[in-house]
Design an enzyme around this catalytic site. Structure first.
Site, PDB file in Angstrom:
ATOM      1  N   ASP A 149       0.860  -1.177   0.000  1.00  0.00           N
ATOM      2  CA  ASP A 149       0.000   0.000   0.000  1.00  0.00           C
ATOM      3  C   ASP A 149       0.902   1.234   0.000  1.00  0.00           C
ATOM      4  O   ASP A 149       2.100   1.137   0.278  1.00  0.00           O
ATOM      5  CB  ASP A 149      -0.907  -0.020   1.234  1.00  0.00           C
ATOM      6  CG  ASP A 149      -1.845   1.168   1.272  1.00  0.00           C
ATOM      7  OD1 ASP A 149      -2.429   1.493   0.230  1.00  0.00           O
ATOM      8  OD2 ASP A 149      -1.986   1.775   2.354  1.00  0.00           O
ATOM      9  N   ASP A 208      -1.843  -0.275   5.538  1.00  0.00           N
ATOM     10  CA  ASP A 208      -2.140   0.578   6.686  1.00  0.00           C
ATOM     11  C   ASP A 208      -3.561   1.085   6.519  1.00  0.00           C
ATOM     12  O   ASP A 208      -3.901   1.650   5.490  1.00  0.00           O
ATOM     13  CB  ASP A 208      -1.162   1.750   6.734  1.00  0.00           C
ATOM     14  CG  ASP A 208      -1.431   2.663   7.906  1.00  0.00           C
ATOM     15  OD1 ASP A 208      -1.590   2.145   9.013  1.00  0.00           O
ATOM     16  OD2 ASP A 208      -1.488   3.883   7.711  1.00  0.00           O
ATOM     17  N   ASP A 267      -7.262  -1.886   4.163  1.00  0.00           N
ATOM     18  CA  ASP A 267      -6.295  -2.910   3.775  1.00  0.00           C
ATOM     19  C   ASP A 267      -6.519  -4.229   4.510  1.00  0.00           C
ATOM     20  O   ASP A 267      -5.891  -5.240   4.167  1.00  0.00           O
ATOM     21  CB  ASP A 267      -4.861  -2.435   4.079  1.00  0.00           C
ATOM     22  CG  ASP A 267      -4.449  -1.290   3.181  1.00  0.00           C
ATOM     23  OD1 ASP A 267      -4.869  -1.280   2.011  1.00  0.00           O
ATOM     24  OD2 ASP A 267      -3.713  -0.403   3.647  1.00  0.00           O
TER      25      ASP A 267
END
Length: 561
Positions: A311, A508, A512
């Site tokens: 991410d 995070d 997610d």
């Protein structure tokens, strides 16, 4: 495996019983003789053997055969052949190993509890001229509810009030609050950080965005087969070989104690006791380095990872807005403009205000105390600093509250991912301050370390806009990048990667969580409070069989007009 607190407690009791039996039996052997000691060792062994028998029967009903059978045979044979001390020693090793394993894995529920803890339970429903608190499950589409300051939006809906300021970091991972205007869609799971607002519900609680995220996490967990220890794969053959050798030893020697000796020696002590100890030692060492590993299986599986899905926000970037540029009109210096703006923003709790104050402190600027402060929630702040009238906020807010100059004239070439704070002093626009989420300086080194340890493929996946994600990927040399992904699409991407090889997901934010639970190993970046983010830590939380936690593109930056 998820170990409930009651199970951990019962295993601790078994360890205490086995240990007490050894101590008391030893004392009785020295004081009273062998008979009393044997009774003590027998009594201490029986509860552990009974608990083990229950676990074996339960496993057999599931069609599983493990090496725990050898331990049960050892204890049973020791008691039957009049060697209770050997049985007590095996009981202590077994109970101790189970307790250590429980300790290593027992924290797996914590993150899922946190995730579920954010789900709103009640809502304030407009009932004619009054407000009535009702369970969220009773809300229907087209209901009108009030979302108060600090509350989590319970269901998806459209904004009825003129403006709302929301912290969507738990959904999108983005650190800067966003403004929503009349008729805009608002997603459940967002936190109201501005004034109270009215919301017309569009979906029921069970169909809303946040409920779907929780559901995705649960499905990801349930879709995974329980992990099986390598030794258990050969348990049946090992058990048959052990029984064969024990039988031969008894038949050749004519001494049943020889058979018992084979069973005790064959008891998988290194697997029952040493393996959990080794795992806990590794987890403790990692904790000292700032990495919290929740479950021994994640530690073991990390060595097999060949691909990583990353991410962006809070993982490759800081996850918080910082000053990247200051543009001033003629006659103003950057530090003086920032000093006045930060002085006024000391009176605001807005995330952008905190970023300005922190930026001023970083430049060692001396701030003054503001007076007459008035704040339009999420839009701007006005007040007096050192006798001068200062206005800070989005470009539109500052233009409407000043008589000379236009902050939009200073915005040429501003990056799409930058937050713009305009500043006017004594009625005249003085400049703009640009803030953005900066790339972590150690991100390139992390990617290089990945390649050195054998991770062959790196993919960037984010809920942020595609152009922002592509820019980050170019800076880091990542060849494959995907933007504007919601939780469902992230899960699909991780599944595709997992079909090729074991995959690690680094993320995070609640958005997610489903992807983290789907990956072979999930790494959740921690220590990222909304307002106080000082250092990032990685938590290898979600792995096969463990538990934990819809992004949209084009969110407007908070306080940007």
């Amino acid at each position: 495996m998820i170990v409930l607190p009651a199970l951990s407690t019962s295993r601790a009791v078994l360890v205490a019983i086995a240990c007490s039996g050894l101590v008391i039996g030893g004392a009785l052997w020295m004081a009273s003789g062998e008979t009393a000691a044997e009774w003590a060792w027998t009594v201490a062994t029986l509860p552990v053997l009974a608990a083990l028998a229950v676990e074996i029967v339960t496993a057999l009903r599931r069609g599983e055969v493990g090496l725990d059978l050898v331990a049960a045979l050892s204890m049973s044979a020791a008691l039957a052949f009049g060697e209770p001390l050997a049985g007590n020693v095996v009981a202590l090793m077994y109970a101790g190993g189970q307790l250590l394993e429980s300790y290593a894995e027992g924290r797996a529920r914590r993150e899922m509890t946190t995730l579920l803890g954010r789900v709103a339970r009640t809502a304030m429903l407009h009932d004619g001229e009054t407000l009535r608190e009702v369970p969220v499950v009773d809300l229907k589409p087209k209901d009108l509810i009030l979302v108060r300051h600090g509350e989590v939006v319970p269901v998806d809906g459209s904004l009825v009030s003129e403006i709302a300021v929301l912290d969507q970091s738990s959904l999108t991972g983005e650190s800067v609050p966003v403004e929503k205007f009349n008729s805009d869609e608002i997603l459940s799971g967002s936190t109201n950080v501005g004034n109270a607002f009215d919301l017309k519900t569009e979906r029921s609680a069970t169909d809303s965005t946040y409920a779907n995220i929780v559901r995705l996490v649960s499905q990801a967990q349930e879709s995974k087969a329980p992990s099986v220890r390598m030794a258990d794969r050969f348990a049946v053959w090992f058990l048959l070989l052990t029984l064969l050798i024990a039988g031969v030893a008894w038949w050749v020697s004519g001494d049943r104690v020889r058979a018992l000796a084979v069973l005790v020696v064959a008891t998988p002590c290194p697997l029952i006791l040493a393996l959990p100890v080794a795992i806990i030692s590794g987890m403790s060492r990692a904790a000292k380095l700032g990495v919290l590993i929740k479950g021994g299986e994640a530690l073991e599986t990390l060595a097999k990872v060949k691909a990583a899905v990353l991410d962006k926000t809070g993982t490759l970037t800081y996850g918080q807005a910082r000053i990247v540029d200051i543009r001033t009109v003629e006659g103003w210096r950057e530090d003086e403009l920032l000093r006045l703006a930060a002085s006024l923003d000391q009176a605001s709790s807005h995330v952008i205000a905190e970023a300005l104050v922190e930026g001023a402190h970083r430049r060692n600027l001396v701030l003054s105390t503001p007076t007459g402060v008035r704040e339009a929630a999420g839009t701007g702040v006005s007040g007096t600093v050192e006798g001068r009238r200062v206005v800070i906020g989005g470009s539109r807010y500052v233009r409407e509250n000043s008589t000379r100059g236009d902050p939009y004239a200073l915005r040429q070439g501003v990056a799409d991912d930058a937050a713009v704070v305009a500043v006017a002093v004594d009625g005249a626009v003085a400049g703009i301050i640009l803030l953005a989420d900066r790339l972590r300086p150690d991100a390139p080194a992390m990617l290089q370390a990945f390649r050195e340890i054998g991770i062959e493929r790196v993919v960037l996946a984010s809920g942020d806009r595609k152009d922002v994600v592509a820019s980050i990927a170019r800076q880091l040399g990542i060849t494959e990048a995907h933007g504007e992904l919601d939780p469902v699409h992230k899960v699909e991407l991780v599944k595709r990667e997992a079909e090729r090889c074991p995959v690690m997901m680094l993320g995070d934010g609640v958005n997610d969580a489903p992807a983290l639970a789907t990956a072979t190993v999930g790494v959740a970046m921690g220590a990222r409070g909304r307002r106080h983010r000082r250092r990032a830590r990685a938590s290898c939380c979600w792995s096969t069989g463990s538990t934990i936690s819809s992004a949209q593109s084009g969110w407007r930056i908070a306080r940007e007009g």
